[in-house]
Structures are given as C-alpha cells and as structure tokens.
Scaffold this active site. Structure first.
Site, PDB file in Angstrom:
ATOM      1  N   ARG A  72       0.579  -1.003  -0.029  1.00 15.99           N
ATOM      2  CA  ARG A  72       0.193  -0.293  -0.125  1.00 15.99           C
ATOM      3  C   ARG A  72       0.862   1.154   0.096  1.00 15.99           C
ATOM      4  O   ARG A  72       0.541   2.431  -1.436  1.00 15.99           O
ATOM      5  CB  ARG A  72      -0.559   0.121   1.583  1.00 15.99           C
ATOM      6  CG  ARG A  72      -1.505  -1.176   1.407  1.00 15.99           C
ATOM      7  CD  ARG A  72      -3.133  -0.838   1.367  1.00 15.99           C
ATOM      8  NE  ARG A  72      -3.776  -1.776  -0.122  1.00 15.99           N
ATOM      9  CZ  ARG A  72      -2.730  -2.723  -0.419  1.00 15.99           C
ATOM     10  NH1 ARG A  72      -2.781  -3.521  -0.051  1.00 15.99           N
ATOM     11  NH2 ARG A  72      -3.262  -2.923  -1.805  1.00 15.99           N
ATOM     12  N   ASN A 123      -8.768   7.406   6.027  1.00 17.34           N
ATOM     13  CA  ASN A 123      -8.057   6.998   5.113  1.00 17.34           C
ATOM     14  C   ASN A 123      -6.482   6.742   5.987  1.00 17.34           C
ATOM     15  O   ASN A 123      -6.061   7.975   6.221  1.00 17.34           O
ATOM     16  CB  ASN A 123      -7.789   8.235   4.020  1.00 17.34           C
ATOM     17  CG  ASN A 123      -9.583   7.897   2.944  1.00 17.34           C
ATOM     18  OD1 ASN A 123     -10.128   6.924   3.221  1.00 17.34           O
ATOM     19  ND2 ASN A 123      -9.655   8.545   2.849  1.00 17.34           N
ATOM     20  N   ASP A 152      -4.088   7.307   3.545  1.00 19.84           N
ATOM     21  CA  ASP A 152      -2.846   7.290   2.808  1.00 19.84           C
ATOM     22  C   ASP A 152      -2.693   9.609   2.992  1.00 19.84           C
ATOM     23  O   ASP A 152      -2.897   9.420   4.150  1.00 19.84           O
ATOM     24  CB  ASP A 152      -3.378   8.022   1.324  1.00 19.84           C
ATOM     25  CG  ASP A 152      -4.835   8.101   0.853  1.00 19.84           C
ATOM     26  OD1 ASP A 152      -5.118   9.732   1.632  1.00 19.84           O
ATOM     27  OD2 ASP A 152      -6.067   8.806   0.762  1.00 19.84           O
ATOM     28  N   HIS A 168      -7.749   5.995  11.662  1.00 19.51           N
ATOM     29  CA  HIS A 168      -7.072   4.795  11.361  1.00 19.51           C
ATOM     30  C   HIS A 168      -5.694   4.664  11.503  1.00 19.51           C
ATOM     31  O   HIS A 168      -5.379   3.783  10.289  1.00 19.51           O
ATOM     32  CB  HIS A 168      -7.820   4.388  10.247  1.00 19.51           C
ATOM     33  CG  HIS A 168      -9.600   3.677  10.626  1.00 19.51           C
ATOM     34  ND1 HIS A 168     -10.703   3.429   9.859  1.00 19.51           N
ATOM     35  CD2 HIS A 168      -9.951   4.073  11.539  1.00 19.51           C
ATOM     36  CE1 HIS A 168     -11.395   3.501  10.290  1.00 19.51           C
ATOM     37  NE2 HIS A 168     -11.201   3.849  12.011  1.00 19.51           N
ATOM     38  N   THR A 172     -17.310   7.625   2.476  1.00 21.94           N
ATOM     39  CA  THR A 172     -17.501   6.291   3.394  1.00 21.94           C
ATOM     40  C   THR A 172     -19.533   5.168   3.522  1.00 21.94           C
ATOM     41  O   THR A 172     -20.192   6.485   3.402  1.00 21.94           O
ATOM     42  CB  THR A 172     -17.115   7.061   5.202  1.00 21.94           C
ATOM     43  OG1 THR A 172     -17.067   5.404   5.954  1.00 21.94           O
ATOM     44  CG2 THR A 172     -17.717   8.031   5.037  1.00 21.94           C
ATOM     45  N   SER A 173     -19.034   4.138   3.677  1.00 22.50           N
ATOM     46  CA  SER A 173     -20.028   3.276   3.780  1.00 22.50           C
ATOM     47  C   SER A 173     -20.768   3.677   5.076  1.00 22.50           C
ATOM     48  O   SER A 173     -21.766   2.887   5.643  1.00 22.50           O
ATOM     49  CB  SER A 173     -20.299   1.996   3.106  1.00 22.50           C
ATOM     50  OG  SER A 173     -18.649   1.566   3.929  1.00 22.50           O
TER      51      SER A 173
HETATM   52  N1  APR Z   1     -16.671   9.741  -4.742  1.00 22.51           N
HETATM   53  C1  APR Z   1     -16.715   9.144  -3.592  1.00 22.51           C
HETATM   54  N2  APR Z   1     -17.697   8.308  -2.945  1.00 22.51           N
HETATM   55  C2  APR Z   1     -17.256   6.706  -3.641  1.00 22.51           C
HETATM   56  C3  APR Z   1     -16.718   7.150  -4.623  1.00 22.51           C
HETATM   57  C4  APR Z   1     -16.405   8.240  -5.238  1.00 22.51           C
HETATM   58  N3  APR Z   1     -15.543   7.978  -6.623  1.00 22.51           N
HETATM   59  N4  APR Z   1     -16.285   5.842  -5.005  1.00 22.51           N
HETATM   60  C5  APR Z   1     -17.006   5.617  -3.996  1.00 22.51           C
HETATM   61  N5  APR Z   1     -17.679   5.685  -2.965  1.00 22.51           N
HETATM   62  C6  APR Z   1     -18.111   5.085  -2.335  1.00 22.51           C
HETATM   63  C7  APR Z   1     -18.659   4.523  -2.158  1.00 22.51           C
HETATM   64  O1  APR Z   1     -19.994   4.314  -2.262  1.00 22.51           O
HETATM   65  C8  APR Z   1     -18.902   3.770  -0.225  1.00 22.51           C
HETATM   66  O2  APR Z   1     -19.887   4.600   0.153  1.00 22.51           O
HETATM   67  O3  APR Z   1     -16.883   5.335  -0.958  1.00 22.51           O
HETATM   68  C9  APR Z   1     -17.682   4.500   0.305  1.00 22.51           C
HETATM   69  C10 APR Z   1     -16.043   3.699   0.873  1.00 22.51           C
HETATM   70  O4  APR Z   1     -16.561   2.567   1.741  1.00 22.51           O
HETATM   71  P1  APR Z   1     -15.432   1.987   2.040  1.00 22.51           P
HETATM   72  O5  APR Z   1     -14.661   1.139   0.730  1.00 22.51           O
HETATM   73  O6  APR Z   1     -16.389   0.877   2.761  1.00 22.51           O
HETATM   74  O7  APR Z   1     -15.001   2.691   2.962  1.00 22.51           O
HETATM   75  P2  APR Z   1     -14.830   3.432   4.194  1.00 22.51           P
HETATM   76  O8  APR Z   1     -16.196   3.705   4.055  1.00 22.51           O
HETATM   77  O9  APR Z   1     -13.423   3.796   4.256  1.00 22.51           O
HETATM   78  O10 APR Z   1     -14.128   2.141   5.907  1.00 22.51           O
HETATM   79  C11 APR Z   1     -13.451   2.303   6.586  1.00 22.51           C
HETATM   80  O11 APR Z   1     -13.456   0.262   6.914  1.00 22.51           O
HETATM   81  O12 APR Z   1     -11.948  -1.975   6.357  1.00 22.51           O
HETATM   82  C12 APR Z   1     -11.218  -0.214   7.374  1.00 22.51           C
HETATM   83  O13 APR Z   1     -10.072   0.370   8.080  1.00 22.51           O
HETATM   84  C13 APR Z   1     -10.776   0.478   7.112  1.00 22.51           C
HETATM   85  O14 APR Z   1     -10.427   3.407   6.854  1.00 22.51           O
HETATM   86  C14 APR Z   1     -11.478   2.112   6.158  1.00 22.51           C
HETATM   87  C15 APR Z   1     -12.573   1.511   7.396  1.00 22.51           C
END
Ligand code: APR
Length: 234
Positions: A56, A87, A89, A104, A176-177
């Site tokens: 990563r 994030n 990054d 995180h 974020t989901s």
């Molecule tokens: N712009 C905005 N949102 C987007 C885009 C985009 N171009 N592409 C995808 N998404 C949205 C998706 O629809 C989803 O709701 O980003 C979200 C990503 O969700 P996850 O993959 O679950 O990521 P996140 O919420 O950051 O995960 C939280 O989980 O695994 C752990 O520690 C890790 O920090 C991470 C945490």
C-alpha cells in the site's frame, strides 16, 4: 469564521486510484480482513501484514490528490476546516489541508508493537526507504509495525474527532460506507441544527434516518456542487 468538519473515507481517494474497501473490486474482496487488518492477524503472521502495508505504501508516490481533495483544502480560505479521515493515505495533506485527524492511522508512519500509541515510539518513514521488515526495531526495542489502527484495537483519535464534530456549523461526509465504528457514530455528535451534506455516488442505508442533503456524486463533482451550495468561488 464558521466551522466545517469533513469526515472522509475510501471514496474520497477513489478518484486518485486508491481502491475502496467494500465496493466491487475493493480491497476486502481480494484479501481476508482477518488476515491483514486485525491485531490477531498481525500476531499470527506479521510478515504477511507488513508486506500488505508495504505494498500500500509503495503505491502512494504514484498517486496524486484528486480535485475533491484540493477543493476540501480550498475551503480553508472561507472556513475553519477540520478533516477527520478514515484514510491512511496522505492525500489531504498533499492537497494542502492543514488540520487533518487520521482516525485509522497513517501509512507513512511506523510504531512499536509493544506500545503502538505512545507518541515517542511513532516515526515517519522515508519515501526512499518505505518498507518495514521483520527485525526492524522501534525505539523501545520491539518489532516496528505500521502505524495503522487495526480491527480489535482502540481508536485513540475518536475523542478529539467527536469534539470537533460537536462544534461543527456544517458537517460533510464524503465517500464512506459508515460500516465501521466508532467513526460511523461521529454523526451523532453533530449539533441538531447543523446541516449534514453527504457526498457519495451510492445510496447509504442510514440516510433516511437523518436530516441531511445527499449530493449523489463522486468526490470531485460532489465537492464542486457543495462549493456552489455554500456559494464559494473556485
Ligand atoms: N467518490 C465518493 N465516494 C465514492 C466514490 C467516489 N468516486 N467511489 C466510491 N465511493 C463510496 C462508496 O459508495 C462507499 O460508500 O465510498 C464508500 C467506500 O466505502 P468503504 O469501501 O466501506 O470505505 P470506508 O467507509 O472508508 O471504510 C471504513 O473500513 O476497512 C476499514 O479501516 C478501513 O478506514 C476503513 C474503514
């Protein structure tokens, strides 16, 4: 100055080319979370976990902040801005945001296996020599590990983040989901009169239960729309 707090997740960096976690093609389809992102996984097989984060980390110099990151930084001209990011990054910082709370952890930092949250153990990794190897030692003599908050570990920055959200005049959530606690619970700290804007191209299940505005777009286009709504020239 009005205060904006922006909570970001993997979707914020998707347009920079960094995979999200739970979308199709996301990181967790290709790796078992239990193996690479839990404290138990690290204790079972540290080499596998170090390699996962080394990979990563090596991606980072090859990616650039997207327009969305730059627009978040531009908000500082008009608002008192705090970014709370899940994030690991460094794209918010590279785009110019000056107040970023990493819930995180941070890919470009390493720490001690014995006392991961002891500030005196945390070091910055050099982009020229970013890998962590078995046998690399922290200042306390224990194995050096990534400065990442894994599942099963405390999230020490959550209190500072909650205090920021509690003072927000505007709360923005990008990409974020909201599957992972305690980050997902931060919305509960927003004052009831504070407008909440969600930028995400997909529907998010909790949306109907909160008073908020959904900008159903990606991070960059969504930030452009938010700037228009907030009447900021860019
Ligand atoms: N712009 C905005 N949102 C987007 C885009 C985009 N171009 N592409 C995808 N998404 C949205 C998706 O629809 C989803 O709701 O980003 C979200 C990503 O969700 P996850 O993959 O679950 O990521 P996140 O919420 O950051 O995960 C939280 O989980 O695994 C752990 O520690 C890790 O920090 C991470 C945490």
């Amino acid at each position: 100055m009005k205060k904006i707090v922006i909570l970001t997740g993997a979707g914020m960096s998707a347009e920079s080319g960094i995979s999200t976690f739970r979308d199709s093609g996301g990181l967790w389809e290709q790796h078992r979370v239990e193996d690479v992102a839990t404290i138990d996984g690290y204790e079972r097989n540290p080499r596998l976990v170090l390699d996962f984060y080394n990979e990563r980390r090596r991606q980072l110099p090859a990616v650039e902040p997207c327009r969305g990151h730059y627009l978040v930084a531009e908000l500082e001209r008009t608002f008192d801005v705090t970014v709370v990011t899940q994030n690991v990054d460094n794209l918010h910082e590279r785009a110019g945001s000056s107040h970023v709370i990493h819930l995180h952890g941070e890919l470009m930092k390493a720490t001690s296996t014995l006392s991961p949250n002891d500030p005196s153990q945390i070091i910055e990794l050099s982009p020229d020599n970013p890998d962590i190897h078995i046998g690399d030692r922290a200042a306390d003599g224990s194995q050096l590990r990534p400065f990442i908050v894994w599942f099963g570990e405390a999230v020490p920055e959550i209190e500072r983040a909650a205090e920021e959200v509690a003072q927000a005049d505007i709360f923005v959530i990008i990409g974020t989901s909201l599957n992972v606690y305690p980050a997902a619970g931060l919305i509960q700290f927003a004052p009831p009169e504070t407008p909440v804007y969600l930028i995400d191209p997909k529907d998010v299940p909790w949306q109907s239960t909160h008073r908020f505005h959904h900008i159903k777009k990606g991070a960059s286009e969504g930030m452009e729309e938010l700037m228009r709504i907030l009447k900021i020239e860019n």
